[in-house]
Design a protein around this motif. Structure first.
Motif, PDB file in Angstrom:
ATOM      1  N   ARG A 106      25.778  47.343  54.543  1.00  0.00           N
ATOM      2  CA  ARG A 106      27.197  47.138  54.842  1.00  0.00           C
ATOM      3  C   ARG A 106      28.089  48.189  54.190  1.00  0.00           C
ATOM      4  NH1 ARG A 106      28.620  41.608  51.347  1.00  0.00           N
ATOM      5  NH2 ARG A 106      28.481  42.546  49.262  1.00  0.00           N
ATOM      6  N   HIS A 126      27.422  51.014  57.135  1.00  0.00           N
ATOM      7  CA  HIS A 126      28.186  50.069  57.949  1.00  0.00           C
ATOM      8  C   HIS A 126      27.376  49.519  59.128  1.00  0.00           C
ATOM      9  CE1 HIS A 126      31.523  51.254  55.475  1.00  0.00           C
ATOM     10  NE2 HIS A 126      31.411  52.519  55.873  1.00  0.00           N
ATOM     11  N   ARG A 127      26.082  49.458  58.950  1.00  0.00           N
ATOM     12  CA  ARG A 127      25.161  48.852  59.904  1.00  0.00           C
ATOM     13  C   ARG A 127      23.842  48.635  59.184  1.00  0.00           C
ATOM     14  NH1 ARG A 127      21.553  52.791  60.856  1.00  0.00           N
ATOM     15  NH2 ARG A 127      22.205  54.985  60.877  1.00  0.00           N
ATOM     16  N   TYR A 128      22.923  47.937  59.836  1.00  0.00           N
ATOM     17  CA  TYR A 128      21.623  47.712  59.206  1.00  0.00           C
ATOM     18  C   TYR A 128      20.957  49.060  58.941  1.00  0.00           C
ATOM     19  CZ  TYR A 128      17.077  45.705  58.165  1.00  0.00           C
ATOM     20  OH  TYR A 128      15.918  45.351  57.534  1.00  0.00           O
TER      21      TYR A 128
END
Length: 359
Positions: free
Chosen positions: A58, A62-64
């Motif tokens: 995160r 800002h993504r997996y």
């Protein structure tokens, strides 16, 4: 007069070497071997994990992100420090980026084989051996993006492994501290054999992390049963016996690195004291602006560790300053501190800067 002339010649020689060192630089190339502390996707790929609504990554991504972290690992910070691209896992099949090297680390990996995991150090080195052989062949055939023998010789080989061997043995309730200590020489032999194999293939520059204070991991603290004779805490609140086991592993690893510098010709072997860096942050957390040093951001059970097993975990807010991400791994911010301390060379033997390997 002869003395002055000798000094002038020495000065000229020193300047020539310095000029060569600063101009004859190579693009950073890194091959990494290890466990979840440096895994950038191996575990996720091997187990078909793609994240969903997971809070992993995160921060920054800002993504997996396929990492055991809310953001970057130490290896990500080190790569950024030398302007190298972040390393993709060797197992990644979708747009892998091998421009700056390859990551063979896989979460859960051990030095020695265990029944619960197919990945251990010898497997990772075998994967590298295949990558090396195929890359050299493809390079001679003119395929872009492949490396030749010079590239492999100028590359840095990073090793960060051993934590899972120690914690796995500790969680075996039938293993005494003495029995675990007696297993350490076999772990050191496994690492030695890996370095020797990499050396035979062409590796000449090695960067070896010791293991961190496993006794300070919230997961290990939460899983140590009341009444366990190994459960004594130190002044910080960490498991004293497990940290002593980690320290003994590190002592033997340090001596191995000394031995390798002597035995392997034309090599550089840097030993990095990650243990001291991490323990200092945990024991002086408030000075660094962190809170709850022995409590996981992601987990169950609440204070003091928030690290018991359950299906519905809670997650701390993004504005909180935790050291532990999930009870076993560290947060983006903590990893940033670790990388900054590594960069000082105060914890490295010999004290060589990370970026100097390519200049």
């Amino acid at each position: 007069m002869e003395f002055k002339l000798a000094m002038i010649l020495l000065l000229i020689l020193s300047c020539t070497r310095l000029f060569s060192a600063t101009t004859d630089c190579h693009d950073p190339l890194i091959f990494n071997f290890g466990d979840s502390n440096s895994d950038t996707g191996g575990y996720s790929v091997a187990n078909g994990i793609f994240g969903g609504n997971s809070p992993v990554g995160r921060k920054f991504f800002h993504r997996y992100s396929d990492r055991f972290c809310d953001g970057r690992l130490v290896i990500d910070f080190l790569c950024a420090n030398v302007k190298a691209e972040l390393l993709s896992s060797y197992l990644e099949s979708l747009t892998p980026n091998f421009n700056s090297g390859v990551n063979f680390a896989v979460g859960g990996a051990t030095v020695l084989p265990v029944k619960s995991n197919s990945f251990h150090l010898k497997v990772e080195v075998a994967e590298f051996h295949r990558f090396h052989a195929r890359s050299v062949i493809f390079h001679t055939e003119g395929i872009k993006g492949m490396f030749d023998e010079d590239d492999f010789q100028n590359a840095l080989y990073m090793i960060d492994i051993g934590q899972n061997d120690l914690t796995g043995a500790f969680l075996n309730s039938s293993s005494s501290k003495l029995e675990i200590l007696q297993q350490i020489p076999d772990l050191i032999t496994g690492i030695k054999e890996a370095v020797e194999t990499l050396y035979k293939i062409g590796g000449r520059k090695f960067w070896v992390h010791n293991t961190g204070p496993a006794g300070c991991l919230p997961n290990m603290l939460a899983r140590t049963k009341v009444g366990d004779p190994r459960g004594e805490r130190d002044g910080v609140g960490c498991l004293k016996s497990l940290n002593e086991i980690s320290q003994e592993f590190n002592t033997q690893l340090y001596h191995l690195c000394e031995e390798l510098r002597t035995e392997l010709k034309n090599t550089v072997v840097v030993y990095v004291d990650i243990y001291t860096i991490k323990y200092d942050l945990i024991s002086n957390s408030a000075l660094y602006g962190f809170e709850n040093p022995l409590m996981a951001c992601v987990g169950c059970g609440g204070p003091p560790y928030n690290a018991v097993m359950c299906e519905q975990t809670t997650v701390c807010g993004e504005d909180t300053n935790y050291i532990s991400w999930d009870g076993v791994h560290y947060t983006d911010r903590a990893n940033g501190v670790f990388a900054a301390r590594i960069a000082t060379t105060n914890y490295s033997t010999p004290p060589i800067k990370f970026e100097s390997f390519w200049c």
